[in-house]
Design an enzyme around this catalytic site. Structure first.
Site, PDB file in Angstrom:
ATOM      1  N   ASP A   1       8.891 -51.902 -39.535  1.00 13.63           N
ATOM      2  CA  ASP A   1       7.479 -51.805 -39.070  1.00 13.63           C
ATOM      3  C   ASP A   1       6.938 -52.966 -38.379  1.00 13.63           C
ATOM      4  OD1 ASP A   1       4.986 -51.014 -38.816  1.00 13.63           O
ATOM      5  OD2 ASP A   1       4.189 -51.281 -41.003  1.00 13.63           O
ATOM      6  N   GLY A   2       6.537 -52.600 -37.051  1.00  9.81           N
ATOM      7  CA  GLY A   2       6.194 -53.826 -36.375  1.00  9.81           C
ATOM      8  C   GLY A   2       4.752 -54.465 -36.972  1.00  9.81           C
TER       9      GLY A   2
ATOM     10  N   ASP B   1       4.898 -51.140 -27.171  1.00  5.05           N
ATOM     11  CA  ASP B   1       5.306 -49.638 -26.708  1.00  5.05           C
ATOM     12  C   ASP B   1       4.981 -48.669 -27.591  1.00  5.05           C
ATOM     13  OD1 ASP B   1       6.209 -47.623 -25.281  1.00  5.05           O
ATOM     14  OD2 ASP B   1       8.191 -48.254 -25.159  1.00  5.05           O
TER      15      ASP B   1
HETATM   16  N1  SAM Z   1       8.924 -45.827 -24.076  1.00  2.00           N
HETATM   17  C1  SAM Z   1       8.085 -44.812 -24.065  1.00  2.00           C
HETATM   18  C2  SAM Z   1       7.839 -44.237 -22.714  1.00  2.00           C
HETATM   19  O1  SAM Z   1       8.583 -44.253 -21.894  1.00  2.00           O
HETATM   20  O2  SAM Z   1       6.898 -43.448 -22.738  1.00  2.00           O
HETATM   21  C3  SAM Z   1       6.955 -44.501 -25.086  1.00  2.00           C
HETATM   22  C4  SAM Z   1       6.948 -44.563 -26.379  1.00  2.00           C
HETATM   23  S1  SAM Z   1       8.136 -45.003 -27.546  1.00  2.00           S
HETATM   24  C5  SAM Z   1       9.308 -43.997 -27.646  1.00  2.00           C
HETATM   25  C6  SAM Z   1       7.074 -45.132 -28.969  1.00  2.00           C
HETATM   26  C7  SAM Z   1       7.819 -45.953 -30.207  1.00  2.00           C
HETATM   27  O3  SAM Z   1       7.191 -46.523 -31.197  1.00  2.00           O
HETATM   28  C8  SAM Z   1       8.441 -44.779 -30.954  1.00  2.00           C
HETATM   29  O4  SAM Z   1       9.799 -44.603 -30.888  1.00  2.00           O
HETATM   30  C9  SAM Z   1       7.972 -44.898 -32.231  1.00  2.00           C
HETATM   31  O5  SAM Z   1       8.876 -44.565 -33.592  1.00  2.00           O
HETATM   32  C10 SAM Z   1       7.465 -46.221 -32.489  1.00  2.00           C
HETATM   33  N2  SAM Z   1       6.652 -46.601 -33.284  1.00  2.00           N
HETATM   34  C11 SAM Z   1       5.289 -46.058 -33.874  1.00  2.00           C
HETATM   35  N3  SAM Z   1       4.749 -46.898 -34.951  1.00  2.00           N
HETATM   36  C12 SAM Z   1       5.577 -47.892 -34.929  1.00  2.00           C
HETATM   37  C13 SAM Z   1       5.267 -49.154 -35.953  1.00  2.00           C
HETATM   38  N4  SAM Z   1       4.305 -49.160 -36.688  1.00  2.00           N
HETATM   39  N5  SAM Z   1       6.182 -50.048 -35.882  1.00  2.00           N
HETATM   40  C14 SAM Z   1       7.214 -50.167 -34.900  1.00  2.00           C
HETATM   41  N6  SAM Z   1       7.417 -49.111 -34.046  1.00  2.00           N
HETATM   42  C15 SAM Z   1       6.675 -48.146 -34.099  1.00  2.00           C
END
Ligand code: SAM
Length: 304
Positions: free
Chosen positions: A154-155, A173
């Site tokens: 978790d970030g 992101d």
């Molecule tokens: N890079 C993408 C694009 O080109 O549009 C955008 C979205 S990226 C896939 C968003 C990521 O944030 C997801 O893989 C999700 O699992 C992650 N995420 C969501 N909540 C999070 C958290 N609390 N800590 C770390 N990562 C998280």
């Protein structure tokens, strides 16, 4: 965990048969649709539903909890802007943290910067990383860079434990604030980002759409003005497959050497990144232009 590829996901047939329709309480009353050629993957991780399909016009598409995260055709607009807006605004970024971004596209872009020595990335969902490596090799190429240290977690927790003043830049992101990314839009998270940045360090976070989410943007801006004592700016770009076709970014710097986000000081030497292909979207002109706001948004954002 390859899931059942024979049964059609719920979000596929509800509006137009054979099409994917993106519906969410975050954009009530509208649903952008893409024609589906083939479902390539369906799975359920500990955090979210994960789908990959081949679309008729945007290449392969990654969907999390019914929401499009990226398509092969327009991912460049998002990944290049969320990365180079912050990294081209400071001289010689060396240590970078990426929160979320499990597809690897932001890593691919950070890795274009020769000055960068170390990239930490904290993504909550390993399934997103694995699916991206399997279906989006031109995006997941970011994971191959030797400077990358990938942490699955978790970030929010990662940043709480990060050493104070340790990063030149943090890039958030994230997905939308419904589901695992909720806390990434809240004040305590921004406070730990500020703590983890060196003086004059920069953060760029995904900050939703001017057309749909002025209320969310207003809250983020007022939190950031309280927390970040350097610059606080909103920028946006066009991504046709995101709801309303645009997506914004919050760019802030901590107290220290001045950061003038609108006038980039650190151009990318694009010749150094041959294996990743040339930049498709970002250039110095579009960097500065990204900070020009429509009047309705300017009024709200500048009054905060
Ligand atoms: N890079 C993408 C694009 O080109 O549009 C955008 C979205 S990226 C896939 C968003 C990521 O944030 C997801 O893989 C999700 O699992 C992650 N995420 C969501 N909540 C999070 C958290 N609390 N800590 C770390 N990562 C998280």
């Amino acid at each position: 965990e390859n899931g059942d590829q024979t049964k059609e996901p719920a979000c596929f047939s509800s509006v137009i048969p054979g099409w994917f329709s993106e519906m969410s309480p975050m954009w009530p009353g509208e649903a952008h649709s893409l024609k589906v050629e083939k479902v390539l993957f369906q799975g359920k991780s500990d955090y979210q539903d994960v789908i990959v399909f081949q679309s008729a016009t945007y290449g392969k598409v990654l969907v999390l909890d019914g929401v499009i995260q990226l398509t092969e055709r327009d991912e460049c607009a998002y990944q290049e802007m969320i990365t180079h807006l912050p990294l081209c605004s400071i001289p010689n970024p060396k240590k970078v943290l990426v929160i979320g971004g499990g597809d690897g596209g932001v890593l691919r872009e950070v890795a274009r910067h020769a000055s960068v020595e170390h990239i930490d990335m904290c993504e909550i969902d390993k399934m997103v990383v694995d699916v991206s490596k399997q279906f989006f090799p031109n995006v997941a190429i970011g994971f191959e860079d030797p400077r990358v240290n990938l942490v699955i977690g978790d970030g929010v927790a990662f940043l709480k434990n990060a050493a104070e003043g340790s990063y030149d830049a943090v890039i958030v992101d994230s997905s939308d604030p419904i589901g695992p990314a909720k806390e990434l839009f809240e004040k305590p998270f921004f406070q730990s980002v500020a703590r983890a940045l060196r003086p004059g360090g920069v953060v760029c976070t995904q900050a939703e759409s001017l057309w749909l989410h002025m209320d969310i943007i207003e809250d983020i801006v007022s939190n950031c003005r309280e927390i970040f004592k350097g610059s606080v700016n909103y920028a946006w770009t066009s991504v046709p497959t995101y709801p309303s076709g645009v997506i914004g970014f919050m760019l802030c710097s901590t107290e220290g050497p001045d950061v003038d986000f609108k006038n980039p000081v650190n151009p990318i030497d694009d010749s150094s990144s041959k294996s990743k292909g040339p930049l498709k979207f970002y250039n110095a002109e579009i960097h500065s232009a990204a900070f020009c706001l429509p009047s309705f948004a300017k009024k709200v954002i500048e009054s905060k």
